[in-house]
Design an enzyme around this catalytic site. Structure first.
Site, PDB file in Angstrom:
ATOM      1  N   PRO A 287      16.034   1.684  -0.739  1.00 13.27           N
ATOM      2  CA  PRO A 287      14.677   1.337  -0.304  1.00 13.27           C
ATOM      3  C   PRO A 287      13.809   2.562  -0.045  1.00 13.27           C
ATOM      4  O   PRO A 287      14.277   3.562   0.501  1.00 13.27           O
ATOM      5  CB  PRO A 287      14.912   0.569   1.006  1.00 13.27           C
TER       6      PRO A 287
ATOM      7  N   CYS B 243     -15.466  14.595  -7.058  1.00 14.92           N
ATOM      8  CA  CYS B 243     -16.488  14.297  -8.058  1.00 14.92           C
ATOM      9  C   CYS B 243     -15.979  13.379  -9.155  1.00 14.92           C
ATOM     10  O   CYS B 243     -15.791  13.802 -10.298  1.00 14.92           O
ATOM     11  CB  CYS B 243     -17.013  15.602  -8.654  1.00 14.92           C
TER      12      CYS B 243
ATOM     13  N   ARG C 256       9.616   2.226   0.031  1.00 13.80           N
ATOM     14  CA  ARG C 256       8.412   1.703   0.681  1.00 13.80           C
ATOM     15  C   ARG C 256       8.707   0.946   1.981  1.00 13.80           C
ATOM     16  O   ARG C 256       8.014   1.126   2.982  1.00 13.80           O
ATOM     17  CB  ARG C 256       7.692   0.771  -0.298  1.00 13.80           C
TER      18      ARG C 256
HETATM   19  N1  LLP Z   1      15.105   3.376  -6.779  1.00 18.01           N
HETATM   20  C1  LLP Z   1      14.535   3.665  -7.959  1.00 18.01           C
HETATM   21  C2  LLP Z   1      15.383   3.956  -9.110  1.00 18.01           C
HETATM   22  C3  LLP Z   1      13.134   3.682  -8.073  1.00 18.01           C
HETATM   23  O1  LLP Z   1      12.570   3.953  -9.240  1.00 18.01           O
HETATM   24  C4  LLP Z   1      12.323   3.413  -6.941  1.00 18.01           C
HETATM   25  C5  LLP Z   1      10.867   3.455  -7.012  1.00 18.01           C
HETATM   26  C6  LLP Z   1      12.974   3.124  -5.723  1.00 18.01           C
HETATM   27  C7  LLP Z   1      14.359   3.110  -5.678  1.00 18.01           C
HETATM   28  C8  LLP Z   1      12.218   2.826  -4.459  1.00 18.01           C
HETATM   29  O2  LLP Z   1      11.480   1.650  -4.578  1.00 18.01           O
HETATM   30  P1  LLP Z   1      10.710   1.034  -3.312  1.00 18.01           P
HETATM   31  O3  LLP Z   1      11.746   0.558  -2.327  1.00 18.01           O
HETATM   32  O4  LLP Z   1       9.842   2.092  -2.734  1.00 18.01           O
HETATM   33  O5  LLP Z   1       9.930  -0.088  -3.887  1.00 18.01           O
HETATM   34  N2  LLP Z   1       3.951   4.896  -6.697  1.00 18.01           N
HETATM   35  C9  LLP Z   1       4.095   3.454  -6.634  1.00 18.01           C
HETATM   36  C10 LLP Z   1       5.542   3.036  -6.482  1.00 18.01           C
HETATM   37  C11 LLP Z   1       6.472   3.595  -7.537  1.00 18.01           C
HETATM   38  C12 LLP Z   1       7.905   3.203  -7.346  1.00 18.01           C
HETATM   39  C13 LLP Z   1       8.806   3.935  -8.266  1.00 18.01           C
HETATM   40  N3  LLP Z   1      10.219   3.697  -8.090  1.00 18.01           N
HETATM   41  C14 LLP Z   1       3.220   2.926  -5.514  1.00 18.01           C
HETATM   42  O6  LLP Z   1       2.528   3.715  -4.881  1.00 18.01           O
HETATM   43  O7  LLP Z   1       3.160   1.715  -5.280  1.00 18.01           O
END
Ligand code: LLP
Length: 420
Positions: free
Chosen positions: A280, A348, A282
């Site tokens: 996890p 900008c 986010r």
């Molecule tokens: N594991 C892998 C292999 C991943 O690619 C990611 C996120 C995670 C774990 C973590 O996922 P989470 O629990 O955070 O959902 N920049 C985007 C989010 C990109 C996520 C990329 N991979 C945003 O700001 O919403």
């Protein structure tokens, strides 16, 4: 006023908004703006929720470093005994610098270089999440050169629709991630025959900001089927990594709780010996952080009113990139009626907005906070327009610790050489 903020440790106090016991105005005064502010308690509670939901089960929670890679944040998780999911050698260096345990690190990503493989092998990481056939050959070779055996898992692509933003869904056939589900069996056979690899597990990650637990449960069922087919061939896996992805509330979303998200998965794997891993990002940091910024100018217009603040798309790229929504709140509310504003930065570009059409009562010089900014905020910031990146502060009870100084302009061009 009893607004319920998405950040659980944010509340209205007599001196305006405060995070845990610290007024945001004090942080702005001490460290300036824009500044990212995190709550240690919110980080800890989010991690403990995973650990609690997994109690009694062999499991490892590997925080996805990409969401927020500040050493201050990483050290909070390291002290809680977390594992880490990394996607670069740089992130591995950060984890180690923050006191993380290399033995609990999993290395994801489609483009691992030889140098990164060497670094991770020398650190004795827990597992390489391999994303292609070419990668096993390279990893086998690099491990052989070092006299090491590389633990691996294939990241399989279960081809389920995570029902999230297309830019952040990763488990569909059309994505660059993972190996095709139907090719996995063969790849495992090949890997098992290579001398410098040790087959350890299987991994998948279907996408981010998931609000429905059904797709990940569907992926888990598919993965389990594969695990059993492998076992029938004598390839016995020790761990199953179901990735990250649990969503958070930015506005009015109602994401499942950690328990609700994990319950169907725990049911699917009930009675199984394999260690269950999660990655996890986010859901551990998103609602533990905010971006504190100050109103520079108010600019009433014929069609729109603009509130120009001192943070911009270089500090928080998510609105410009994904049209993402972040709650905007005044730090010290005023009594007068509000106005609707476009919240924009000084960059900008017309795409430099942080929020559209928000009702706020603010005056020039007022502080506002962009909420739910702990994940993919600072980590995705840039120096566009030669803007030094924001400072970062960790609140811990009554204390506010500066965990990253504001960049200086000189440091931004320190690596450059003008022609004479
Ligand atoms: N594991 C892998 C292999 C991943 O690619 C990611 C996120 C995670 C774990 C973590 O996922 P989470 O629990 O955070 O959902 N920049 C985007 C989010 C990109 C996520 C990329 N991979 C945003 O700001 O919403």
């Amino acid at each position: 006023m009893s607004t319920v903020f998405p950040i659980p440790t944010l509340q209205a106090g007599t001196a305006g908004l405060q995070l845990e016991g610290v007024p945001l105005a004090d942080i702005a005064q001490a460290h300036g703006t824009p500044t990212y502010v995190y709550s240690r308690k919110a980080l800890t509670d989010a991690f403990v929720a995973y650990r609690g939901a997994l109690a009694g089960r062999r499991s490892l929670v590997c925080y996805a470093v990409k969401a927020n890679s500040s050493l201050g944040v990483l050290s909070v998780f390291a002290q809680l005994g977390a594992g880490f999911d990394i996607v670069s050698g740089g992130e591995l260096s950060r984890v180690l610098a923050a006191g993380g345990d290399a033995g609990k690190v999993v290395f994801s990503g489609v483009g691992k270089s030889r140098a990164e493989m060497r670094q991770a092998l020398m650190a004795d990481i827990r597992c390489f999440n391999v994303e292609s056939a070419a990668e096993i050959d390279r990893l086998n070779e690099v491990a052989g050169e070092l006299g090491k055996v590389a633990p691996i898992a294939f990241r399989v692509n279960p081809n389920v629709d995570p029902k999230t933003h297309p830019y952040i869904s990763t488990g569909l056939k059309s994505n660059k991630f993972g190996v095709a589900f139907d090719a996995a069996l063969d790849l495992y056979r090949r890997a098992a025959a290579l001398p410098h690899l040790k087959v350890s597990g299987i991994a998948c990650h279907i996408g981010s900001q998931l609000l429905d637990p059904a797709p990940i449960a569907e992926a888990a069922e598919k993965v389990l089927g594969l695990v059993d087919r492998l076992a029938a061939e004598g390839i016995v896996l020790d761990h199953i990594d179901l990735g990250g992805g649990l969503g958070i509330r930015y506005r009015d979303e109602e994401p499942p709780s950690v328990e609700q998200y994990l319950a169907p998965l725990l049911a699917i794997f009930a009675g199984r010996k394999e260690e269950l891993c999660f990655e996890p990002g986010r859901s551990l940091v998103g609602n533990a952080g905010l971006l504190l910024t100050r109103v520079e100018y108010l600019k009433p217009g014929e069609e729109k009113n603009f509130a120009i603040v001192d943070a911009a798309m270089n500090d928080l790229a998510r609105p410009a990139l994904y049209d993402a929504y972040h709650e905007v709140v005044a730090v010290a509310p005023r009594a007068e009626a509000g106005r609707n504003y476009e919240i924009v930065g000084p960059i900008c570009e017309s795409g430099d907005f942080l929020a559209h059409d928000r009702e706020l009562t603010v005056a020039e010089g007022d502080l506002v906070a962009l909420l739910s900014a702990g994940a993919y905020g600072m980590a995705m910031s840039s120096n566009y327009n030669t803007r030094p990146r924001a400072a970062e502060v960790m609140v811990d009870g009554e204390r506010a610790l500066l965990i990253r100084r504001r960049e200086t302009v000189e440091s931004l061009y320190a690596l450059e050489t003008p022609l004479r």
